[in-house]
Write a protein that holds these residues in place. Structure first.
Motif, PDB file in Angstrom:
ATOM      1  N   GLU A   7      53.056  45.616  33.029  1.00 24.52           N
ATOM      2  CA  GLU A   7      51.683  45.143  32.808  1.00 24.52           C
ATOM      3  C   GLU A   7      50.990  44.852  34.132  1.00 24.52           C
ATOM      4  OE1 GLU A   7      48.189  43.982  30.785  1.00 24.52           O
ATOM      5  OE2 GLU A   7      49.899  45.288  30.335  1.00 24.52           O
ATOM      6  N   LEU A   8      51.727  44.309  35.099  1.00 22.68           N
ATOM      7  CA  LEU A   8      51.130  44.045  36.408  1.00 22.68           C
ATOM      8  C   LEU A   8      50.644  45.332  37.055  1.00 22.68           C
ATOM      9  CD1 LEU A   8      50.482  42.116  38.739  1.00 22.68           C
ATOM     10  CD2 LEU A   8      52.818  42.496  39.583  1.00 22.68           C
ATOM     11  N   LEU A   9      51.462  46.374  36.993  1.00 20.85           N
ATOM     12  CA  LEU A   9      51.063  47.647  37.584  1.00 20.85           C
ATOM     13  C   LEU A   9      49.818  48.202  36.888  1.00 20.85           C
ATOM     14  CD1 LEU A   9      51.913  49.657  39.777  1.00 20.85           C
ATOM     15  CD2 LEU A   9      53.227  50.876  38.031  1.00 20.85           C
ATOM     16  N   HIS A  10      49.772  48.062  35.565  1.00 16.72           N
ATOM     17  CA  HIS A  10      48.585  48.506  34.827  1.00 16.72           C
ATOM     18  C   HIS A  10      47.344  47.743  35.269  1.00 16.72           C
ATOM     19  CE1 HIS A  10      45.806  49.358  31.559  1.00 16.72           C
ATOM     20  NE2 HIS A  10      45.757  48.067  31.287  1.00 16.72           N
ATOM     21  N   LEU A  11      47.468  46.416  35.381  1.00 16.00           N
ATOM     22  CA  LEU A  11      46.322  45.601  35.774  1.00 16.00           C
ATOM     23  C   LEU A  11      45.904  45.886  37.212  1.00 16.00           C
ATOM     24  CD1 LEU A  11      47.290  42.180  34.133  1.00 16.00           C
ATOM     25  CD2 LEU A  11      45.612  43.857  33.320  1.00 16.00           C
ATOM     26  N   GLN A  12      46.870  46.134  38.082  1.00 18.83           N
ATOM     27  CA  GLN A  12      46.529  46.466  39.465  1.00 18.83           C
ATOM     28  C   GLN A  12      45.789  47.792  39.547  1.00 18.83           C
ATOM     29  OE1 GLN A  12      50.517  46.005  41.066  1.00 18.83           O
ATOM     30  NE2 GLN A  12      49.952  44.120  42.109  1.00 18.83           N
ATOM     31  N   GLY A  13      46.123  48.706  38.658  1.00 25.25           N
ATOM     32  CA  GLY A  13      45.365  49.945  38.569  1.00 25.25           C
ATOM     33  C   GLY A  13      43.930  49.689  38.144  1.00 25.25           C
ATOM     34  N   GLU A  14      43.752  48.759  37.227  1.00 27.81           N
ATOM     35  CA  GLU A  14      42.404  48.393  36.786  1.00 27.81           C
ATOM     36  C   GLU A  14      41.636  47.691  37.910  1.00 27.81           C
ATOM     37  OE1 GLU A  14      41.042  49.103  33.424  1.00 27.81           O
ATOM     38  OE2 GLU A  14      42.652  50.497  33.968  1.00 27.81           O
ATOM     39  N   LEU A  15      42.338  46.889  38.706  1.00 28.97           N
ATOM     40  CA  LEU A  15      41.697  46.249  39.849  1.00 28.97           C
ATOM     41  C   LEU A  15      41.167  47.288  40.842  1.00 28.97           C
ATOM     42  CD1 LEU A  15      44.132  43.275  40.551  1.00 28.97           C
ATOM     43  CD2 LEU A  15      41.729  43.068  39.854  1.00 28.97           C
ATOM     44  N   ASN A  70      47.885  36.554  33.319  1.00 27.86           N
ATOM     45  CA  ASN A  70      46.742  35.947  32.638  1.00 27.86           C
ATOM     46  C   ASN A  70      45.518  35.863  33.552  1.00 27.86           C
ATOM     47  OD1 ASN A  70      48.302  35.601  30.353  1.00 27.86           O
ATOM     48  ND2 ASN A  70      48.858  33.491  30.842  1.00 27.86           N
ATOM     49  N   MET A  71      45.761  35.473  34.817  1.00 30.46           N
ATOM     50  CA  MET A  71      44.643  35.312  35.740  1.00 30.46           C
ATOM     51  C   MET A  71      43.983  36.655  36.049  1.00 30.46           C
ATOM     52  SD  MET A  71      44.249  35.769  39.328  1.00 30.46           S
ATOM     53  CE  MET A  71      42.501  36.045  39.651  1.00 30.46           C
ATOM     54  N   ILE A  72      44.796  37.670  36.346  1.00 35.42           N
ATOM     55  CA  ILE A  72      44.238  38.983  36.689  1.00 35.42           C
ATOM     56  C   ILE A  72      43.518  39.589  35.490  1.00 35.42           C
ATOM     57  CG2 ILE A  72      44.792  41.329  37.435  1.00 35.42           C
ATOM     58  CD1 ILE A  72      47.155  40.161  38.993  1.00 35.42           C
ATOM     59  N   LEU A 108      39.496  40.618  35.383  1.00 33.65           N
ATOM     60  CA  LEU A 108      39.031  41.959  35.020  1.00 33.65           C
ATOM     61  C   LEU A 108      38.088  41.927  33.822  1.00 33.65           C
ATOM     62  CD1 LEU A 108      42.406  43.846  35.487  1.00 33.65           C
ATOM     63  CD2 LEU A 108      40.291  44.365  36.723  1.00 33.65           C
ATOM     64  N   SER A 109      38.357  41.028  32.887  1.00 33.56           N
ATOM     65  CA  SER A 109      37.550  40.981  31.666  1.00 33.56           C
ATOM     66  C   SER A 109      36.257  40.190  31.842  1.00 33.56           C
ATOM     67  CB  SER A 109      38.367  40.376  30.519  1.00 33.56           C
ATOM     68  OG  SER A 109      38.727  39.032  30.811  1.00 33.56           O
ATOM     69  N   SER A 110      36.182  39.354  32.892  1.00 36.52           N
ATOM     70  CA  SER A 110      35.003  38.505  33.055  1.00 36.52           C
ATOM     71  C   SER A 110      33.956  39.115  33.980  1.00 36.52           C
ATOM     72  CB  SER A 110      35.411  37.128  33.596  1.00 36.52           C
ATOM     73  OG  SER A 110      35.910  37.227  34.922  1.00 36.52           O
ATOM     74  N   VAL A 111      34.346  40.053  34.816  1.00 39.50           N
ATOM     75  CA  VAL A 111      33.386  40.736  35.693  1.00 39.50           C
ATOM     76  C   VAL A 111      32.853  41.970  34.946  1.00 39.50           C
ATOM     77  CG1 VAL A 111      33.067  41.969  37.874  1.00 39.50           C
ATOM     78  CG2 VAL A 111      34.535  39.932  37.786  1.00 39.50           C
ATOM     79  N   PRO A 112      31.539  42.135  34.875  1.00 42.67           N
ATOM     80  CA  PRO A 112      30.961  43.239  34.078  1.00 42.67           C
ATOM     81  C   PRO A 112      31.008  44.577  34.814  1.00 42.67           C
ATOM     82  CG  PRO A 112      29.206  41.967  35.079  1.00 42.67           C
ATOM     83  CD  PRO A 112      30.489  41.251  35.423  1.00 42.67           C
ATOM     84  N   TRP A 113      32.207  45.042  35.107  1.00 42.87           N
ATOM     85  CA  TRP A 113      32.349  46.309  35.821  1.00 42.87           C
ATOM     86  C   TRP A 113      32.603  47.440  34.825  1.00 42.87           C
ATOM     87  CZ3 TRP A 113      36.884  49.295  35.776  1.00 42.87           C
ATOM     88  CH2 TRP A 113      37.996  48.696  35.135  1.00 42.87           C
ATOM     89  N   GLU A 114      32.452  48.641  35.295  1.00 45.82           N
ATOM     90  CA  GLU A 114      32.762  49.809  34.483  1.00 45.82           C
ATOM     91  C   GLU A 114      33.282  50.915  35.397  1.00 45.82           C
ATOM     92  OE1 GLU A 114      28.198  51.550  34.280  1.00 45.82           O
ATOM     93  OE2 GLU A 114      29.077  50.492  32.565  1.00 45.82           O
ATOM     94  N   PRO A 115      34.097  51.801  34.882  1.00 48.23           N
ATOM     95  CA  PRO A 115      34.669  52.862  35.724  1.00 48.23           C
ATOM     96  C   PRO A 115      33.579  53.738  36.332  1.00 48.23           C
ATOM     97  CG  PRO A 115      35.846  52.707  33.631  1.00 48.23           C
ATOM     98  CD  PRO A 115      34.621  51.850  33.500  1.00 48.23           C
TER      99      PRO A 115
END
Length: 265
Positions: free
Chosen positions: A14-22, A216-218, A222-229
């Protein structure tokens, strides 16, 4: 009831997935000129540093900066309190991660007597106004408080004392915080009352389990900043061109690093 610790394989996946989203979010930040400030606060040994490392691990360091300011100089002590933090705010396309922030005044400075009562109360009045200015300017400000129990903090301190690779993380000030647990608790409660606002709310990260806290923090960031790909330009490797007239100098004229790795085989 405490949340069960994430198994390592689940955590790492999950960390690797979230880091990809970052990384995708950073591309959006760069493409749109957005600015993000993330303040990491909390108890000593609550896991702020580890969370910052995981957030920044794969991000482009040219556009993501970690700011961990030392104690103010004599000159800085005569400035407006927020002044030395302003110069570290992001320009367009940048992310700034604050390893402790202006909230030093509401925590360690308040508890340890490094500021006067008048300076402390002025901070409580000015901090929400200062943060409103940042938000009005278009900066995405996120504030995370990492919460850990007294027993878990003591366990982590003991681990640092015993591990030579982690002893640098432990200072006399950290140890002093153990004896002032209640004072720090009251300071935190007062801080939250005065600075948990609609425009810049505090988000509490339960950090008894470090793995869970990081995930949880990451995820929340990711969910609170209104970004998009954003679409990235496709790159291809060019053919190597040779002029045909280059000859490498003899290796004997260069200073090679000794092959220590060979001694380990």
């Amino acid at each position: 009831m405490a949340t069960e610790k994430l198994p390592r394989k689940v955590y790492e996946a999950e960390l690797l997935h979230l880091q990809g989203e970052l990384l995708k979010m950073q591309e959006w930040v760069r493409a749109t000129g957005a600015r993000i400030v993330v303040a990491f606060e909390g108890r000593d040994a609550a896991g702020k540093g580890g969370a910052i490392q995981r957030v920044s691990q794969y991000l482009n360091p040219r556009f993501c900066r970690i700011v961990a300011l030392p104690a103010p100089t004599e000159r800085q002590r005569t400035q407006w309190y927020f002044q030395r933090y302003i110069e570290h705010l992001p320009a367009a396309g940048e992310i700034v991660l604050l390893d402790r922030s202006w909230y030093n005044r509401a925590g360690v400075e308040r508890v340890m007597g490094f500021c006067t009562d008048a300076e402390y109360r002025l901070f409580l009045r000015q901090a929400p106004v200062f943060e409103q200015l940042l938000v009005d300017e278009g900066i995405h400000l996120r504030k995370y408080w990492f919460s850990v129990s007294a027993d878990e903090q003591a366990r982590r301190f003991a681990e640092r004392l015993e591990n030579p690779l982690k002893q640098w993380k432990l200072s006399p000030m950290d140890l002093e915080s153990m004896t002032r647990w209640d004072d720090y608790s009251k300071a935190r409660d007062d801080m939250l009352v005065h600075t948990d606002t609609e425009h810049a709310p505090w988000w509490i990260v339960e950090a008894e389990q470090k793995r869970n806290a990081r995930i949880n923090m990451i995820h929340h960031l990711l969910s609170s900043v209104p970004w998009e790909p954003v679409e990235r330009k496709v790159l291809t490797l060019p053919d190597r061109k040779s002029s045909g007239n280059y000859e490498r100098p003899p290796r004997e004229v260069q200073r090679d690093v000794p092959d220590h790795a060979a001694t380990l085989l």
